[in-house]
Design an enzyme around this catalytic site. Structure first.
Site, PDB file in Angstrom:
ATOM      1  N   LYS A   1      -8.344   9.629  -1.015  1.00  6.94           N
ATOM      2  CA  LYS A   1      -8.476   8.183  -0.879  1.00  6.94           C
ATOM      3  C   LYS A   1      -8.112   7.811   0.555  1.00  6.94           C
ATOM      4  O   LYS A   1      -7.017   8.127   1.031  1.00  6.94           O
ATOM      5  CB  LYS A   1      -7.546   7.486  -1.862  1.00  6.94           C
ATOM      6  CG  LYS A   1      -7.622   5.975  -1.747  1.00  6.94           C
ATOM      7  CD  LYS A   1      -6.890   5.314  -2.884  1.00  6.94           C
ATOM      8  CE  LYS A   1      -7.011   3.814  -2.793  1.00  6.94           C
ATOM      9  NZ  LYS A   1      -6.263   3.145  -3.852  1.00  6.94           N
TER      10      LYS A   1
ATOM     11  N   ARG B   1      -9.190  -6.525  -2.931  1.00  2.00           N
ATOM     12  CA  ARG B   1      -7.875  -7.160  -2.754  1.00  2.00           C
ATOM     13  C   ARG B   1      -7.943  -8.640  -3.068  1.00  2.00           C
ATOM     14  O   ARG B   1      -6.941  -9.231  -3.464  1.00  2.00           O
ATOM     15  CB  ARG B   1      -7.343  -6.863  -1.355  1.00  2.00           C
ATOM     16  CG  ARG B   1      -7.013  -5.385  -1.218  1.00  2.00           C
ATOM     17  CD  ARG B   1      -6.421  -5.005   0.116  1.00  2.00           C
ATOM     18  NE  ARG B   1      -6.317  -3.542   0.210  1.00  2.00           N
ATOM     19  CZ  ARG B   1      -6.056  -2.882   1.322  1.00  2.00           C
ATOM     20  NH1 ARG B   1      -5.840  -3.539   2.459  1.00  2.00           N
ATOM     21  NH2 ARG B   1      -5.976  -1.569   1.307  1.00  2.00           N
TER      22      ARG B   1
ATOM     23  N   LYS C   1     -12.907   8.402  -2.449  1.00  2.00           N
ATOM     24  CA  LYS C   1     -12.925   6.942  -2.345  1.00  2.00           C
ATOM     25  C   LYS C   1     -12.633   6.519  -0.921  1.00  2.00           C
ATOM     26  O   LYS C   1     -11.653   7.015  -0.363  1.00  2.00           O
ATOM     27  CB  LYS C   1     -11.859   6.381  -3.288  1.00  2.00           C
ATOM     28  CG  LYS C   1     -11.726   4.885  -3.287  1.00  2.00           C
ATOM     29  CD  LYS C   1     -10.621   4.477  -4.249  1.00  2.00           C
ATOM     30  CE  LYS C   1     -10.449   2.984  -4.256  1.00  2.00           C
ATOM     31  NZ  LYS C   1      -9.344   2.561  -5.100  1.00  2.00           N
TER      32      LYS C   1
HETATM   33  C1  PBG Z   1      -5.049   0.366  -4.747  1.00  2.00           C
HETATM   34  C2  PBG Z   1      -6.497   0.258  -5.081  1.00  2.00           C
HETATM   35  C3  PBG Z   1      -7.491   0.037  -4.158  1.00  2.00           C
HETATM   36  C4  PBG Z   1      -8.679  -0.069  -4.855  1.00  2.00           C
HETATM   37  C5  PBG Z   1      -8.393   0.155  -6.203  1.00  2.00           C
HETATM   38  N1  PBG Z   1      -7.028   0.349  -6.325  1.00  2.00           N
HETATM   39  C6  PBG Z   1      -7.422   0.000  -2.683  1.00  2.00           C
HETATM   40  C7  PBG Z   1      -6.512  -0.919  -2.020  1.00  2.00           C
HETATM   41  O1  PBG Z   1      -6.418  -2.116  -2.330  1.00  2.00           O
HETATM   42  O2  PBG Z   1      -5.841  -0.444  -1.102  1.00  2.00           O
HETATM   43  C8  PBG Z   1      -9.977  -0.369  -4.228  1.00  2.00           C
HETATM   44  C9  PBG Z   1     -11.125  -0.545  -5.128  1.00  2.00           C
HETATM   45  C10 PBG Z   1     -12.279  -1.232  -4.494  1.00  2.00           C
HETATM   46  O3  PBG Z   1     -12.260  -1.580  -3.305  1.00  2.00           O
HETATM   47  O4  PBG Z   1     -13.262  -1.427  -5.218  1.00  2.00           O
HETATM   48  N2  PBG Z   1      -4.333   1.246  -5.499  1.00  2.00           N
END
Ligand code: PBG
Length: 337
Positions: free
Chosen positions: A203, A213, A257
């Site tokens: 990730k 977010r 990801k």
């Molecule tokens: C954090 C989390 C993120 C996503 C899912 N869980 C990243 C983040 O906010 O740092 C991103 C998923 C998306 O962008 O679709 N644990």
């Protein structure tokens, strides 16, 4: 000495196989089916309520009862699994993300309700703390540092609570060192040997998470960035080392990801470890395509199907995508590749 085309190609005319729909179908190397789709769903508290996510046109946050309906629809379309993410009220968030431990929180309530109504669909839950913390980080924050071991211990306990609620796959997205092994131990100790772990093994600290977010209301809370625990987008070899550790810690599946900008990582991870390998086509990828569509620059249906083909070609066994219900519908309607 101008050569004709047959002299140049030696008669190897690649276009012969591309002449007809039937010959393209016959020679197509990669298939996309509804079984390749995992649908991420955002949850909110309450009843019979849906809220649009501004930065993700077409995506809504759902109350648990509506998430059950969504899960029914997904199952009816042949989508094998959904992944749930919570947007809880800000006043329930604290510095340690304590709400992740609430057995009756919306994630666990949704798991139980969906398992009861649609037992045939798989449920994937995340234990990362970011939707539960007052600072938007995925771990426990102390003096400006994300504590690794304390976070790994907390998310292991959260994993057991999620498994107790009926989760089939725990997918930890917080990138703490050692968390896959710690979660495996905790699940096994609690009698959850059969609950699987999908590791967000690679990730990256990415700009493409922005719209997510907004969806889980962490954007305004987040202090600083996540570079001390997510991977540097510049580093492919380091990503393989991450995946190797999670493989050795007994992850059942690996994930990459974001998705499309990282297909080289998908290819390397799949080739190297041969585990079921998934990519997360993240919120920013979704929003980019939707923005292009809204501007009239892109053909929606063709763009989302092509993206899926590319994920499959790179080695994905499946893709977490907000387009999942739309792709399933296109396929059901007989999409001509
Ligand atoms: C954090 C989390 C993120 C996503 C899912 N869980 C990243 C983040 O906010 O740092 C991103 C998923 C998306 O962008 O679709 N644990």
């Amino acid at each position: 000495m101008k050569r004709n085309i047959d002299e140049i190609t030696g008669g190897r005319r690649m276009r012969r196989n591309r002449r007809f729909d039937w010959s393209r179908s016959m020679t197509r190397e990669t298939q996309v089916t509804a079984n390749d789709l995992i649908w991420p769903i955002f949850l909110i508290e309450g009843n019979n309520r849906r809220e649009p996510v501004g930065a993700m046109p077409g995506v809504e946050r759902l109350t648990v009862d509506l998430a059950v309906e969504a899960a029914k629809y997904a199952a009816s379309m042949g989508i094998p699994a959904i992944a749930t993410f919570p947007d809880i009220p800000i006043e329930k968030r604290d510095a340690r993300g304590s709400a992740v431990m609430d057995p009756d929180g919306i994630i666990n309530a949704a798991t139980t309700a969906i398992k009861k109504a649609v037992p045939e669909i798989g449920i994937i839950t995340d234990v990362a703390l970011d939707p539960f913390t007052s600072h938007g980080h995925d771990g426990i924050l102390k003096d400006g540092i994300i504590l690794n071991d304390e976070t790994a211990e907390l998310v292991s306990k959260a994993a057991v609570i999620q498994a107790d609620a009926g989760a089939d796959i725990i997918a930890p997205s917080e990138m703490m060192d050692g968390r896959i092994g710690a979660i495996r131990d905790a699940l096994d100790d609690a009698g959850h040997q059969d609950v699987a772990i999908m590791s967000y093994a690679t990730k990256f600290a990415s700009a493409f998470y922005g719209p997510y977010r907004e969806a889980v209301s962490t954007g305004d809370l987040l202090q600083g960035d996540k570079k001390s625990y997510y991977l540097d987008p510049a580093n492919g070899t380091e990503a393989l080392r991450e995946a190797e550790l999670d493989y050795n810690e007994a992850a059942d599946m690996l994930m990459v990801k974001p998705g499309m900008p990282y297909l080289d990582i998908v290819y390397r991870v799949k080739s190297e470890f041969q585990l079921p390998t998934f990519a997360y086509q993240v919120s920013g990828e979704y929003s980019m395509i939707m923005a292009g569509v809204e501007k009239g620059f892109l053909d929606h249906d063709r763009a989302i199907i092509e993206a899926m083909l590319c994920f499959k070609r790179a080695g994905c066994d499946g893709v977490l995508t907000y387009f999942a219900p739309k792709i399933a519908k296109l396929l059901e309607d007989g999409w001509q590749f």
